[in-house]
Design a protein around this motif. Structure first.
Motif, PDB file in Angstrom:
ATOM      1  N   VAL A   1      83.024   9.335 -52.979  1.00 25.92           N
ATOM      2  CA  VAL A   1      83.767   8.422 -52.112  1.00 25.92           C
ATOM      3  C   VAL A   1      82.941   8.061 -50.892  1.00 25.92           C
ATOM      4  O   VAL A   1      82.918   6.898 -50.451  1.00 25.92           O
ATOM      5  N   GLU A   2      82.239   9.038 -50.320  1.00 30.30           N
ATOM      6  CA  GLU A   2      81.420   8.774 -49.131  1.00 30.30           C
ATOM      7  C   GLU A   2      80.315   7.770 -49.434  1.00 30.30           C
ATOM      8  O   GLU A   2      80.006   6.892 -48.618  1.00 30.30           O
ATOM      9  N   GLU A   3      79.727   7.848 -50.621  1.00 30.12           N
ATOM     10  CA  GLU A   3      78.680   6.893 -50.997  1.00 30.12           C
ATOM     11  C   GLU A   3      79.258   5.492 -51.175  1.00 30.12           C
ATOM     12  O   GLU A   3      78.617   4.503 -50.788  1.00 30.12           O
ATOM     13  N   MET A   4      80.443   5.423 -51.715  1.00 31.51           N
ATOM     14  CA  MET A   4      81.042   4.109 -51.954  1.00 31.51           C
ATOM     15  C   MET A   4      81.395   3.409 -50.654  1.00 31.51           C
ATOM     16  O   MET A   4      81.372   2.174 -50.580  1.00 31.51           O
ATOM     17  N   LEU A   5      81.747   4.180 -49.618  1.00 31.86           N
ATOM     18  CA  LEU A   5      82.098   3.561 -48.336  1.00 31.86           C
ATOM     19  C   LEU A   5      80.890   2.916 -47.664  1.00 31.86           C
ATOM     20  O   LEU A   5      81.056   2.191 -46.677  1.00 31.86           O
ATOM     21  N   LYS A   6      79.699   3.167 -48.165  1.00 29.80           N
ATOM     22  CA  LYS A   6      78.495   2.542 -47.619  1.00 29.80           C
ATOM     23  C   LYS A   6      78.064   1.336 -48.462  1.00 29.80           C
ATOM     24  O   LYS A   6      77.017   0.746 -48.202  1.00 29.80           O
ATOM     25  N   MET A   7      78.873   0.994 -49.478  1.00 26.80           N
ATOM     26  CA  MET A   7      78.512  -0.078 -50.404  1.00 26.80           C
ATOM     27  C   MET A   7      79.480  -1.247 -50.265  1.00 26.80           C
ATOM     28  O   MET A   7      80.501  -1.165 -49.568  1.00 26.80           O
ATOM     29  N   SER A   8      79.136  -2.336 -50.926  1.00 24.93           N
ATOM     30  CA  SER A   8      80.044  -3.485 -51.042  1.00 24.93           C
ATOM     31  C   SER A   8      80.438  -3.630 -52.503  1.00 24.93           C
ATOM     32  O   SER A   8      79.787  -3.071 -53.393  1.00 24.93           O
ATOM     33  N   ILE A   9      81.482  -4.385 -52.744  1.00 22.28           N
ATOM     34  CA  ILE A   9      81.973  -4.547 -54.116  1.00 22.28           C
ATOM     35  C   ILE A   9      80.954  -5.282 -54.973  1.00 22.28           C
ATOM     36  O   ILE A   9      80.894  -5.090 -56.198  1.00 22.28           O
ATOM     37  N   GLN A  10      80.107  -6.117 -54.326  1.00 24.70           N
ATOM     38  CA  GLN A  10      79.079  -6.832 -55.091  1.00 24.70           C
ATOM     39  C   GLN A  10      78.058  -5.873 -55.695  1.00 24.70           C
ATOM     40  O   GLN A  10      77.428  -6.189 -56.710  1.00 24.70           O
ATOM     41  N   ASP A  11      77.909  -4.668 -55.068  1.00 21.37           N
ATOM     42  CA  ASP A  11      76.975  -3.681 -55.611  1.00 21.37           C
ATOM     43  C   ASP A  11      77.478  -3.097 -56.924  1.00 21.37           C
ATOM     44  O   ASP A  11      76.686  -2.575 -57.714  1.00 21.37           O
ATOM     45  N   LEU A  12      78.798  -3.169 -57.143  1.00 21.34           N
ATOM     46  CA  LEU A  12      79.389  -2.612 -58.353  1.00 21.34           C
ATOM     47  C   LEU A  12      79.573  -3.669 -59.436  1.00 21.34           C
ATOM     48  O   LEU A  12      79.754  -3.327 -60.609  1.00 21.34           O
ATOM     49  N   ASP A  13      79.573  -4.961 -59.046  1.00 23.04           N
ATOM     50  CA  ASP A  13      79.774  -6.032 -60.016  1.00 23.04           C
ATOM     51  C   ASP A  13      78.519  -6.267 -60.834  1.00 23.04           C
ATOM     52  O   ASP A  13      77.386  -6.142 -60.325  1.00 23.04           O
ATOM     53  N   ALA A  14      78.718  -6.609 -62.101  1.00 21.17           N
ATOM     54  CA  ALA A  14      77.604  -7.083 -62.921  1.00 21.17           C
ATOM     55  C   ALA A  14      77.123  -8.415 -62.340  1.00 21.17           C
ATOM     56  O   ALA A  14      77.850  -9.078 -61.590  1.00 21.17           O
ATOM     57  N   PRO A  15      75.891  -8.838 -62.656  1.00 22.97           N
ATOM     58  CA  PRO A  15      75.346 -10.058 -62.020  1.00 22.97           C
ATOM     59  C   PRO A  15      76.263 -11.270 -62.119  1.00 22.97           C
ATOM     60  O   PRO A  15      76.476 -11.969 -61.135  1.00 22.97           O
TER      61      PRO A  15
ATOM     62  N   ALA B   1      79.195 -10.690 -59.820  1.00 22.79           N
ATOM     63  CA  ALA B   1      78.810 -10.702 -58.405  1.00 22.79           C
ATOM     64  C   ALA B   1      78.675 -12.126 -57.880  1.00 22.79           C
ATOM     65  O   ALA B   1      78.989 -12.403 -56.717  1.00 22.79           O
ATOM     66  N   GLU B   2      78.222 -13.047 -58.735  1.00 20.80           N
ATOM     67  CA  GLU B   2      78.093 -14.443 -58.303  1.00 20.80           C
ATOM     68  C   GLU B   2      79.451 -15.059 -57.978  1.00 20.80           C
ATOM     69  O   GLU B   2      79.540 -15.961 -57.144  1.00 20.80           O
ATOM     70  N   GLN B   3      80.512 -14.580 -58.627  1.00 21.87           N
ATOM     71  CA  GLN B   3      81.851 -15.143 -58.427  1.00 21.87           C
ATOM     72  C   GLN B   3      82.672 -14.353 -57.411  1.00 21.87           C
ATOM     73  O   GLN B   3      83.836 -14.690 -57.175  1.00 21.87           O
ATOM     74  N   ALA B   4      82.093 -13.306 -56.806  1.00 20.88           N
ATOM     75  CA  ALA B   4      82.866 -12.446 -55.905  1.00 20.88           C
ATOM     76  C   ALA B   4      83.374 -13.222 -54.692  1.00 20.88           C
ATOM     77  O   ALA B   4      84.542 -13.098 -54.298  1.00 20.88           O
ATOM     78  N   SER B   5      82.504 -14.030 -54.075  1.00 21.57           N
ATOM     79  CA  SER B   5      82.919 -14.791 -52.883  1.00 21.57           C
ATOM     80  C   SER B   5      84.035 -15.771 -53.230  1.00 21.57           C
ATOM     81  O   SER B   5      84.981 -15.955 -52.447  1.00 21.57           O
ATOM     82  N   ARG B   6      83.941 -16.390 -54.404  1.00 20.31           N
ATOM     83  CA  ARG B   6      84.993 -17.329 -54.808  1.00 20.31           C
ATOM     84  C   ARG B   6      86.322 -16.612 -55.002  1.00 20.31           C
ATOM     85  O   ARG B   6      87.381 -17.125 -54.606  1.00 20.31           O
ATOM     86  N   ARG B   7      86.279 -15.412 -55.593  1.00 19.65           N
ATOM     87  CA  ARG B   7      87.520 -14.660 -55.778  1.00 19.65           C
ATOM     88  C   ARG B   7      88.136 -14.262 -54.435  1.00 19.65           C
ATOM     89  O   ARG B   7      89.358 -14.353 -54.254  1.00 19.65           O
ATOM     90  N   ILE B   8      87.301 -13.835 -53.506  1.00 18.55           N
ATOM     91  CA  ILE B   8      87.817 -13.452 -52.181  1.00 18.55           C
ATOM     92  C   ILE B   8      88.410 -14.664 -51.483  1.00 18.55           C
ATOM     93  O   ILE B   8      89.454 -14.576 -50.813  1.00 18.55           O
ATOM     94  N   GLN B   9      87.786 -15.837 -51.650  1.00 15.02           N
ATOM     95  CA  GLN B   9      88.317 -17.049 -51.032  1.00 15.02           C
ATOM     96  C   GLN B   9      89.681 -17.407 -51.622  1.00 15.02           C
ATOM     97  O   GLN B   9      90.597 -17.836 -50.904  1.00 15.02           O
ATOM     98  N   GLN B  10      89.843 -17.224 -52.914  1.00 18.31           N
ATOM     99  CA  GLN B  10      91.146 -17.469 -53.537  1.00 18.31           C
ATOM    100  C   GLN B  10      92.201 -16.524 -52.968  1.00 18.31           C
ATOM    101  O   GLN B  10      93.346 -16.926 -52.718  1.00 18.31           O
ATOM    102  N   ILE B  11      91.815 -15.280 -52.758  1.00 15.58           N
ATOM    103  CA  ILE B  11      92.763 -14.301 -52.203  1.00 15.58           C
ATOM    104  C   ILE B  11      93.135 -14.687 -50.782  1.00 15.58           C
ATOM    105  O   ILE B  11      94.308 -14.600 -50.377  1.00 15.58           O
ATOM    106  N   LEU B  12      92.181 -15.145 -49.987  1.00 13.92           N
ATOM    107  CA  LEU B  12      92.472 -15.564 -48.609  1.00 13.92           C
ATOM    108  C   LEU B  12      93.406 -16.768 -48.570  1.00 13.92           C
ATOM    109  O   LEU B  12      94.135 -16.967 -47.595  1.00 13.92           O
ATOM    110  N   SER B  13      93.398 -17.565 -49.625  1.00 15.09           N
ATOM    111  CA  SER B  13      94.299 -18.721 -49.673  1.00 15.09           C
ATOM    112  C   SER B  13      95.722 -18.332 -50.070  1.00 15.09           C
ATOM    113  O   SER B  13      96.597 -19.193 -50.159  1.00 15.09           O
ATOM    114  N   GLY B  14      95.951 -17.036 -50.324  1.00 10.69           N
ATOM    115  CA  GLY B  14      97.305 -16.572 -50.606  1.00 10.69           C
ATOM    116  C   GLY B  14      97.561 -16.261 -52.058  1.00 10.69           C
ATOM    117  O   GLY B  14      98.681 -15.903 -52.422  1.00 10.69           O
ATOM    118  N   LYS B  15      96.562 -16.363 -52.929  1.00 13.71           N
ATOM    119  CA  LYS B  15      96.766 -16.119 -54.352  1.00 13.71           C
ATOM    120  C   LYS B  15      96.553 -14.641 -54.676  1.00 13.71           C
ATOM    121  O   LYS B  15      95.705 -13.978 -54.079  1.00 13.71           O
TER     122      LYS B  15
END
Length: 733
Positions: free
Chosen positions: A294-308, A311-325
């Motif tokens: 858990v301590e190691e994961m708190l030093k990482m971002s979700i893009q580090d765990l995503d396959a390539p 990871a390219e679509q991570a920002s788009r997914r976060i933007q969709q979530i910020l829009s309320g979806k």
């Protein structure tokens, strides 16, 4: 406390209301008096104005014939002005005595106006002087009357003014006293209430501070009356807050336990700023799933765990979530050892203390994907098996719609795409617009039991073995019928052929024995009759013997046909040209004595032979017998003449040669067509009923087939097919 406050407030309100009423009444009275004084002053001014106008008119009268005389228009205007002012005075007074004096004044003004008019109109000097004197005396009278009224008004006006000013001064003094006393009364009441409120409010304020500091066990005591109720409510609130805090702590503990013990990975991610996607919190399942602590994961971002690709679509997914979806998706993650595995993510927006985060639930779906692949493979295998079955299988709902069908049913019935179009089973299976009588699906829906029978479908020209099995849902409700059709046309034909072969075997054995037992005695009888015929002298006796010999020959032919039908000779196969053999047989058939004897008209033969028709392996003699039987039957069907069509062609799909022999004779009835190839069945007076039966037997012996189509009154067509065997042809060559 409430009663004291209510009483004091009521007294204060009454005092303020009384003072207000007094002030309003005083101001209204003073205002009325001032209005009256103003009106009196206006009356005084108006009377003085009237007096000035009278004097002006009097001056105009005196200077009339002098060098300073005014014009007639000016004199007339002044007189009108005087009359108008006198009339206005009447509008300002209402007392009876004053009204009478004003009426006299108005009449005198009118009288003067008349005298003055007479003076102005007179041209006689002596008369004019007299009229001027009369008019002047009238102006003096008016002046005296108005002076008297002014004097009276002035004396009354002075008294009224003094009295009004005295009343106003007295009212002012009272108002000053009230204004001075009101703050004192308010201050006294305020001191009284503050003294009674300060102590309990201080106690409550102290309790609030203790509560704010987190001391939820502190309780307010020692207050009475209404403040005791407030203290009780405050203590209850403290207890409720304490219980809610305990519940909140317990809930947080439970949620923390759920968070840490959840089987799915749970992440809280930064949703904004430069660190978007940084892991703020993660449970043990997330760490175990990805091979980190858990301590190691708190030093990482979700893009580090995503396959390539993910990871390219991570920002788009976060933007969709910020829009309320709230999003769900299947992506791939990478473990610490570099292995890639599928995960199902479910994520949404989480707001804490004014900041936005992403709450994400990740589930390892490796086993599910493997199971889906197995199910997909199993489904595909089942569908392949379902479509491979040559029997027609379909599923019908209660409205007789075909909801599913295998490939055999789709191809044979010509079904449309069932995903887009509804197909009624009775239309495609029976060629009807409604379920036919004895419908097996109807029976199955009615009884809920399986059913089966054999049926011939004219619509498809096939014989089927039909089975219907009910299909129930989870509540044991009958929802559909599984309909299975097996084409048993060929099986039935083979069974009938085998049965017929067995019968023919028995018939052959019987016919051979019978022919052997009859043939020899019949030959002796024939020889004896022929010898007897030679010894007879009478012509009539010879004719009788001759007919007997012919009948014996007829019996011999019948026995021969019976033997050929029951036990035909083994064919002697050779390469045979169908076109040539059919042509020669047709020419030979026309030369038969029975043709010329029974046919009066002309027979036209039309030949449509396919050039280059492949030779077949067959017995030419047996083929000639087949063709001759059919040709003679066709010619006999046209006693008045007609057209005989001979046609040959090749059927590449069936790898067979096809021969058609068609006539334009009287045709064959339908009930006769069904029996025409049966042994001993005939419609001729002297026929044996074995000609077409032998023909069919010989054709079948060559592995061929024969069938007819006929329409009464139009003619009959016999169609024969023989297989073309290339390998055997090559071997023969």
């Amino acid at each position: 406390m409430k009663k004291r406050i209510a009483i004091v407030l009521s007294v204060c309100i009454l005092l303020f209301i009384a003072g207000g009423i007094y002030i309003v009444v005083t101001i209204s009275s003073s205002t009325a008096k001032l209005d009256h004084l103003i009106m009196l002053h206006q009356v005084e001014i108006l009377r003085e104005h009237l007096l000035l106008q009278i004097r002006k008119v009097q001056s105009d009268l005196m200077l009339k014939d002098s060098a300073f005389a005014s014009s007639d228009e000016t004199i007339a205007a002044n007189v009108r002005a005087m009359q108008m002012i006198s009339t206005t005075c009447k509008d300002c007074h209402h007392r009876q005595s004053v009204q009478k004096r004003l009426d006299v004044l108005i009449n005198d003004v009118a009288d003067y106006k008349m005298s003055q008019q007479m003076f102005m109109d007179s041209r006689n000097p002596s008369k004019r002087s007299e009229l001027q004197s009369v008019a002047f005396r009238k102006t003096e009278k008016l002046e005296s009357m108005v002076n008297g009224m002014i004097h009276i008004a002035n004396s009354k006006l002075a008294d009224s003014t003094q009295a009004s000013l005295a009343d106003i001064a007295r009212s002012k003094t009272i108002l000053y006293v009230l204004v001075a006393i009101t703050p004192l009364i308010a201050g006294g009441l305020g001191f009284f209430f503050i003294r009674d409120l300060a102590k309990p409010v201080g106690v409550l304020l102290n309790a609030t501070r203790r509560l704010k500091s987190g001391d939820l066990d502190y309780r307010v005591e020692g207050l009475s009356k209404e403040f005791a109720e407030v203290a009780t409510s405050f203590n209850q609130m403290s207890e409720a807050l304490k219980q809610q805090l305990l519940q909140l702590q317990e809930s947080e503990k439970r949620y923390r336990m759920l968070f840490e013990s959840a089987g799915d990975a749970i992440f809280i991610l930064e949703a904004e700023g430069a660190n978007r996607g940084r892991i703020v919190a993660a449970n043990r399942a997330a760490a175990t799933m990805h091979g980190y602590t858990v301590e190691e994961m708190l030093k990482m971002s979700i893009q580090d765990l995503d396959a390539p690709a993910a990871a390219e679509q991570a920002s788009r997914r976060i933007q969709q979530i910020l829009s309320g979806k709230w999003i769900t998706a299947e992506i791939e993650h990478i473990r610490r050892d570099g292995s890639v595995f599928p995960v199902e993510i479910s994520a949404g927006l989480l707001e804490l203390e004014g900041r936005k985060y992403v709450l994400a639930f990740d589930r390892d779906i490796t086993e599910r994907k493997q199971m889906e692949d197995m199910l997909r493979q199993t489904k595909q295998e089942w569908e392949d098996t379902f479509d491979t079955i040559t029997d027609m299988i379909s599923i019908h709902d209660r409205e007789f719609n075909i909801v599913r069908a295998n490939k055999a049913a789709q191809e044979i019935l010509g079904l449309p795409l069932l995903d887009h179009t509804r197909a009624k089973c009775y239309e495609y299976y029976h060629g009807k617009n409604a379920p036919p009588e004895g419908c097996i699906s109807c029976e199955c829906f009615r009884t809920g039991e399986p059913a089966s029978f054999e049926v011939f479908e004219p619509h498809l020209d096939r014989l089927f073995e039909v089975r219907a099995m009910p299909r129930f849902d989870s509540d044991r409700r009958l929802t559909a019928v599984i309909h299975v059709l097996r084409d048993i046309t060929e099986r039935k034909r083979i069974e009938e052929t085998l049965q017929r072969a067995e019968q023919m075997k028995l018939v052959g054995e019987w016919a051979t024995a019978l022919a052997h037992e009859i043939k020899n005695p019949l030959a002796g009888i024939k020889v004896s009759v022929e010898v007897l015929s030679e010894e007879l002298e009478l012509k009539e006796d010879k004719q009788v013997v001759k007919r007997a010999v012919e009948e014996i020959k007829r019996i011999e032919n019948l026995l021969k046909s019976l033997l050929n039908f029951a036990k035909p000779p083994k064919p002697q196969l050779s390469q045979t040209d169908l076109n040539d053999l059919l042509d020669k047989t047709a020419a030979f058939s026309l030369k038969q004595p029975t043709v010329s004897k029974n046919t009066e008209g002309i027979i036209h033969i039309v030949k449509e032979f396919t050039p280059g028709l492949p030779h077949i392996l067959a017995d030419p003699m047996q083929l000639q017998q087949i063709f001759l039987n059919l040709l003679l039957n066709s010619i006999e069907a046209m006693p008045d003449g007609g057209t005989l069509l001979l046609k040959t062609d090749l059927d590449p799909a069936a790898k067979a040669a096809r021969i058609e022999i068609a006539d334009t004779g009287k045709g064959i009835e339908l009930q006769v067509q069904e029996k025409i190839f049966e042994p001993f069945f005939t419609t001729k007076k002297k026929g044996s009923g074995l000609g077409l039966a032998v023909t069919k037997r010989l054709i079948e012996q060559h592995r061929g087939d024969i069938h007819l189509t006929s329409e009464p009154g139009k003619g009959t067509v016999f169609t024969i097919t023989f297989p073309i065997e290339v390998d055997r042809e090559e071997q023969a060559a």
